[in-house]
Design a protein around this motif. Structure first.
Motif, PDB file in Angstrom:
ATOM      1  N   MET A  22      -7.806   5.302  -1.827  1.00 43.69           N
ATOM      2  CA  MET A  22      -8.255   6.552  -1.205  1.00 43.69           C
ATOM      3  C   MET A  22      -7.430   6.864   0.040  1.00 43.69           C
ATOM      4  N   LEU A  23      -7.129   5.844   0.824  1.00 42.66           N
ATOM      5  CA  LEU A  23      -6.304   6.030   2.020  1.00 42.66           C
ATOM      6  C   LEU A  23      -4.889   6.464   1.637  1.00 42.66           C
ATOM      7  N   LEU A  24      -4.330   5.829   0.597  1.00 49.60           N
ATOM      8  CA  LEU A  24      -2.978   6.181   0.147  1.00 49.60           C
ATOM      9  C   LEU A  24      -2.920   7.605  -0.400  1.00 49.60           C
ATOM     10  N   LEU A  25      -3.959   8.012  -1.128  1.00 50.51           N
ATOM     11  CA  LEU A  25      -3.985   9.368  -1.684  1.00 50.51           C
ATOM     12  C   LEU A  25      -4.104  10.434  -0.599  1.00 50.51           C
ATOM     13  N   GLY A  26      -4.750  10.082   0.507  1.00 46.11           N
ATOM     14  CA  GLY A  26      -4.949  11.046   1.580  1.00 46.11           C
ATOM     15  C   GLY A  26      -3.836  11.095   2.599  1.00 46.11           C
ATOM     16  N   SER A  27      -2.858  10.209   2.479  1.00 42.90           N
ATOM     17  CA  SER A  27      -1.789  10.145   3.465  1.00 42.90           C
ATOM     18  C   SER A  27      -0.438  10.380   2.805  1.00 42.90           C
ATOM     19  N   GLU A  28       0.384  11.191   3.446  1.00 47.38           N
ATOM     20  CA  GLU A  28       1.731  11.438   2.931  1.00 47.38           C
ATOM     21  C   GLU A  28       2.783  10.630   3.671  1.00 47.38           C
ATOM     22  N   SER A  29       2.404   9.997   4.785  1.00 50.02           N
ATOM     23  CA  SER A  29       3.395   9.317   5.602  1.00 50.02           C
ATOM     24  C   SER A  29       3.375   7.801   5.459  1.00 50.02           C
ATOM     25  N   MET A  30       2.455   7.255   4.654  1.00 49.56           N
ATOM     26  CA  MET A  30       2.395   5.806   4.494  1.00 49.56           C
ATOM     27  C   MET A  30       3.523   5.321   3.593  1.00 49.56           C
ATOM     28  N   VAL A  31       4.079   4.161   3.925  1.00 49.93           N
ATOM     29  CA  VAL A  31       5.114   3.552   3.105  1.00 49.93           C
ATOM     30  C   VAL A  31       4.412   2.711   2.040  1.00 49.93           C
ATOM     31  N   LEU A  32       4.700   3.008   0.787  1.00 50.74           N
ATOM     32  CA  LEU A  32       4.053   2.312  -0.329  1.00 50.74           C
ATOM     33  C   LEU A  32       4.856   1.077  -0.712  1.00 50.74           C
ATOM     34  N   PRO A  33       4.173  -0.024  -1.039  1.00 50.45           N
ATOM     35  CA  PRO A  33       4.904  -1.201  -1.514  1.00 50.45           C
ATOM     36  C   PRO A  33       5.517  -0.934  -2.885  1.00 50.45           C
ATOM     37  N   GLN A  34       6.578  -1.654  -3.191  1.00 53.38           N
ATOM     38  CA  GLN A  34       7.257  -1.496  -4.475  1.00 53.38           C
ATOM     39  C   GLN A  34       6.408  -2.140  -5.572  1.00 53.38           C
ATOM     40  N   PRO A  35       6.064  -1.409  -6.648  1.00 52.40           N
ATOM     41  CA  PRO A  35       5.272  -2.018  -7.720  1.00 52.40           C
ATOM     42  C   PRO A  35       6.083  -3.068  -8.478  1.00 52.40           C
TER      43      PRO A  35
END
Length: 69
Positions: A22-35
């Motif tokens: 939910m936090l990731l979906l609501g934020s555009e500036s977070m750096v996502l880990p590589q799957p």
């Protein structure tokens, strides 16, 4: 798509929690880990040794076809 790949990691410890999703979906500036490799992969190959007389069990491998509707 990226968040969806994170949710299908083979190891459950590598999957994000629902609150993190939910936090990731609501934020555009977070750096996502590589799957990593997803749990369901089409890269598994069944190799048979012609010198053996045994037949493989149908339960040992799963073939999946992804087709559009």
């Amino acid at each position: 798509m990226h968040i969806g790949l994170l949710c299908v990691q083979e190891n459950p410890e590598h999957r994000p929690t629902m609150s993190a999703v939910m936090l990731l979906l609501g934020s555009e500036s977070m750096v996502l880990p590589q799957p990593k490799q997803p749990a369901f992969s089409l890269s598994r190959v069944l190799r048979l040794d012609p010198s053996t007389k045994t037949n493989p069990s149908g339960n040992e491998i799963i073939f999946s076809d992804i087709l559009p509707r």
